[in-house]
Design a protein around this motif. Structure first.
Motif, short mmCIF file in Angstrom:
data_model
loop_
_atom_site.label_atom_id
_atom_site.label_comp_id
_atom_site.label_asym_id
_atom_site.label_seq_id
_atom_site.Cartn_x
_atom_site.Cartn_y
_atom_site.Cartn_z
N THR A 41 0.73 -1.20 0.00
CA THR A 41 0.05 -0.09 -0.12
C THR A 41 0.90 1.16 0.00
N LYS A 42 2.17 1.31 -0.08
CA LYS A 42 3.03 2.23 -0.26
C LYS A 42 2.68 3.35 -1.16
N THR A 43 2.43 4.64 -0.73
CA THR A 43 2.09 5.83 -1.51
C THR A 43 0.58 5.99 -1.89
N MET A 208 6.87 -9.82 -7.05
CA MET A 208 6.24 -8.65 -6.97
C MET A 208 5.29 -8.63 -8.01
N SER A 209 4.53 -7.46 -8.72
CA SER A 209 3.67 -7.54 -9.69
C SER A 209 4.10 -7.89 -10.94
N GLY A 210 5.21 -7.91 -11.14
CA GLY A 210 5.95 -8.46 -12.56
C GLY A 210 6.38 -9.68 -12.60
N VAL A 225 2.72 -7.52 -3.73
CA VAL A 225 2.24 -6.92 -4.91
C VAL A 225 1.36 -5.87 -4.56
N GLY A 226 1.83 -4.81 -5.35
CA GLY A 226 1.21 -3.20 -4.99
C GLY A 226 0.55 -2.97 -6.28
N ALA A 227 1.20 -2.76 -7.37
CA ALA A 227 0.55 -2.18 -8.56
C ALA A 227 -0.51 -2.81 -9.23
N LEU A 228 -0.50 -4.21 -9.13
CA LEU A 228 -1.48 -4.96 -9.69
C LEU A 228 -2.79 -5.00 -8.91
N GLU A 232 -1.01 2.15 -10.80
CA GLU A 232 0.03 2.84 -10.66
C GLU A 232 0.47 3.54 -9.28
N ARG A 233 1.49 3.62 -8.84
CA ARG A 233 1.87 4.24 -7.70
C ARG A 233 1.73 5.82 -7.66
N HIS A 234 1.10 6.14 -6.59
CA HIS A 234 0.84 8.07 -6.50
C HIS A 234 2.24 8.29 -6.30
#
Ligand SMILES: *Cc1c(COP(=O)(O)O)cnc(C)c1O
Length: 237
Positions: A41-43, A208-210, A225-228, A232-234
């Motif tokens: 959840t970063k950003t 990670m996402s990729g 996993v963040g982006a998926l 996209e990150r803020h």
């Protein structure tokens, strides 16, 4: 975006992620419940963290202590927080005070082991699970943290010997320029060597996402996993 539209969007992303994890597990002959999804959840705002928890993603990851501490104070739910990146020793006390902190994934040097051990002891909390981070990037200073593979056994021993820490397993970030298949294959071998000395240290935090499907193929127990999940990150504030 309106809250309801965001919920619909993230719900679909979580469902797709669960399906992809299940498919990767099936392909690898593993059971889907062997792989924990850590939503990064970063950003992103605390409302996104609450949304993930509501959708069943109760393990959440953050890589900056100040942001984590702030968000942990804002959420209405009770996430199980994982610290996932490089960690400065001067942030350790603030980190250990975060309610719901369940693991630290980027433990990569003796000084950090000592600082964590002291902070957890002083806080009087239960032993803190720690992953020994290994750097599989052959370049001299990759900048993502982690010990060289040759130093992993000594680091793992040190974490295991610390009274207030438990050795949860190993962690890596695949080198951006390399083949994740090679990196995660190497990590699996290193994890097996650590587990021979420390049978309880069964965790492999990788993917990670990729590249999470590749990591699952090589035995990952925790994918971060963040982006998926959240897009996209803020930009950092
Ligand atoms: C940001 C981050 C992730 C998640 O990356 P995504 O590409 O957003 O899935 C995982 N692990 C670490 C250590 C990170 O810093």
């Amino acid at each position: 975006m309106a809250a309801e539209a965001r919920r619909t969007q993230v719900r679909a992303a979580v469902a797709e992620m669960r399906a992809r994890i299940a498919a990767a597990c099936t392909q690898a002959g593993r059971s889907a419940d062997e792989v924990a999804l850590v939503g990064v959840t970063k950003t992103r705002p605390a409302t996104d963290a609450d949304l993930l928890v509501e959708l069943g993603v109760t393990d959440l990851g953050e890589n900056r202590v100040d942001e984590l501490a702030e968000k942990a104070g804002q959420v209405r739910s009770r996430p199980r927080w994982h610290h996932i990146g490089q960690l400065q020793t001067n942030k350790v006390r603030r980190l250990v005070a975060v309610p719901g902190l369940v693991a630290v994934h980027g433990v990569d040097r003796p000084k950090l082991v000592a600082a964590l051990n002291r902070a957890v002891t002083d806080a009087g909390r239960e032993p803190l699970p720690c992953y020994a981070q290994v750097d599989l990037d052959p370049r001299p200073d990759s900048g993502r943290g982690g010990v060289r593979p040759d130093d992993l056994a000594a680091l793992a021993d040190l974490i295991d010997a610390a009274d207030a820490l438990t050795l949860a397993g190993v962690m890596t970030v695949a080198p951006p320029a390399g083949d994740p298949d090679v990196a995660f294959g190497t990590l699996r071998d290193l994890a097996a060597a650590v587990r021979r000395r420390h049978p309880a240290a069964a965790g492999i935090s990788a993917g990670m996402s990729g590249d999470f499907e590749v990591a699952i193929r090589h035995g990952a127990t925790h994918v971060r996993v963040g982006a998926l999940l959240l897009g996209e990150r803020h930009a950092r504030r």
